[in-house]
Design an enzyme around this catalytic site. Sequence first.
Site, mmCIF file in Angstrom:
data_model
loop_
_atom_site.group_PDB
_atom_site.id
_atom_site.type_symbol
_atom_site.label_atom_id
_atom_site.label_comp_id
_atom_site.label_asym_id
_atom_site.label_seq_id
_atom_site.Cartn_x
_atom_site.Cartn_y
_atom_site.Cartn_z
ATOM 1 N N CYS A 198 28.773 13.498 59.873
ATOM 2 C CA CYS A 198 29.274 14.204 60.823
ATOM 3 C C CYS A 198 28.280 14.394 62.480
ATOM 4 O O CYS A 198 28.010 14.504 63.049
ATOM 5 C CB CYS A 198 29.517 15.157 60.713
ATOM 6 S SG CYS A 198 30.976 15.571 60.188
ATOM 7 N N HIS A 236 28.868 19.689 67.160
ATOM 8 C CA HIS A 236 29.797 18.505 66.469
ATOM 9 C C HIS A 236 31.526 19.457 66.818
ATOM 10 O O HIS A 236 30.949 21.037 66.001
ATOM 11 C CB HIS A 236 29.066 18.830 65.606
ATOM 12 C CG HIS A 236 30.559 18.219 64.136
ATOM 13 N ND1 HIS A 236 31.575 17.384 64.156
ATOM 14 C CD2 HIS A 236 30.067 18.668 62.634
ATOM 15 C CE1 HIS A 236 31.747 17.048 63.312
ATOM 16 N NE2 HIS A 236 32.010 17.339 62.640
ATOM 17 N N ASN A 292 37.827 17.594 63.651
ATOM 18 C CA ASN A 292 36.849 16.822 63.245
ATOM 19 C C ASN A 292 37.215 15.601 63.141
ATOM 20 O O ASN A 292 37.715 14.997 62.878
ATOM 21 C CB ASN A 292 36.588 17.805 61.811
ATOM 22 C CG ASN A 292 35.272 17.359 61.212
ATOM 23 O OD1 ASN A 292 34.259 16.624 62.247
ATOM 24 N ND2 ASN A 292 34.711 17.864 60.506
#
Length: 322
Positions: A113, A249, A279
């Site tokens: 990520c 993020h 996500n």
Amino acid sequence: MKRAQIKGVGHYLPENVVPNAHFEKTLETSNDWIISRSGIERRHFAAEDETTSHLASHAARAALKDAGLEASDLDALIVATSTPDLTFPSAATMVQHQIGMTGGFAFDIQAVCAGFVFALANANALIVSGTAKRVMVIGAETFSRIMDWTDRGTCVLFGDGAGALILEAADGDGTAQDRGVLATDLNSDGTYRDILYVDGGVSTKTTGYLRMEGKEVFRHAIEKLAATAHTAMDSAGVTSEDVDWVVPHQANIRIIKGTAKKMNMPMENVIVTVQDHGNTSAASIPLALSVGKAEGKLKQGDLVVTEAIGGGLAWGAVVLRW
């Protein structure tokens, strides 16, 4: 002083939209539970014939159009991904071919990520060093391919997508008023491998599924994200009061809110897109940057902080002036 300025952005989401209600059929969960835990309302899943490089190429073309450039204008192309099409060659070289970029060089970066932040820092270094004048940085993922559909703690959180950003060399004065990347901060600590990982890989001859200790990840995320953001801001010579936008993020709304609070940033100055695509790992920051520009939020001269954390653990932040 050489600066890496933002020339264009773009993103792509697969056509298949999956609402929270989809999971109520097979899991002990509900729309309300998913929203309360994550803020996610829907996500996009790639079609069977769509791979990470395909998603990335769509985003790349959108960024080129936004920048008014052709693929031949690029010197380098970096793809941040944990879900490449093949073991090798890199997804980046596939994108290079798909968009018609016949010169320069292309490579992948894998920091889960945090991948886009790591890729952006590397692209900045290529430009500042004079190795490249224009670099496209792409975050692209097909996390739906590594989900355990029986694990409600993970499979409802992730989606597929891609975002791209083009950096271009320009002269700056060396001050915090310069446009472009002002500071970066990168970190990792393999001690925490077991709280977020995929239980398979090439050398084990399995694909594996994503495994996560959610409470542990949450505990580390807010502290580490706020700390790396402050380190990058200190390096750039700016404070929270100077920041126009935080583009984090997009993992979980509770993490986003908790980090913003620790950074002393009001939520109205945070770009949030997690509700619409979940996500998307390395794709989430460039995707949010592209959406932010399309919605008229990001304007030339705005001071922006991005931060991300992912498996490794790996985490980092970038301060830039739009």
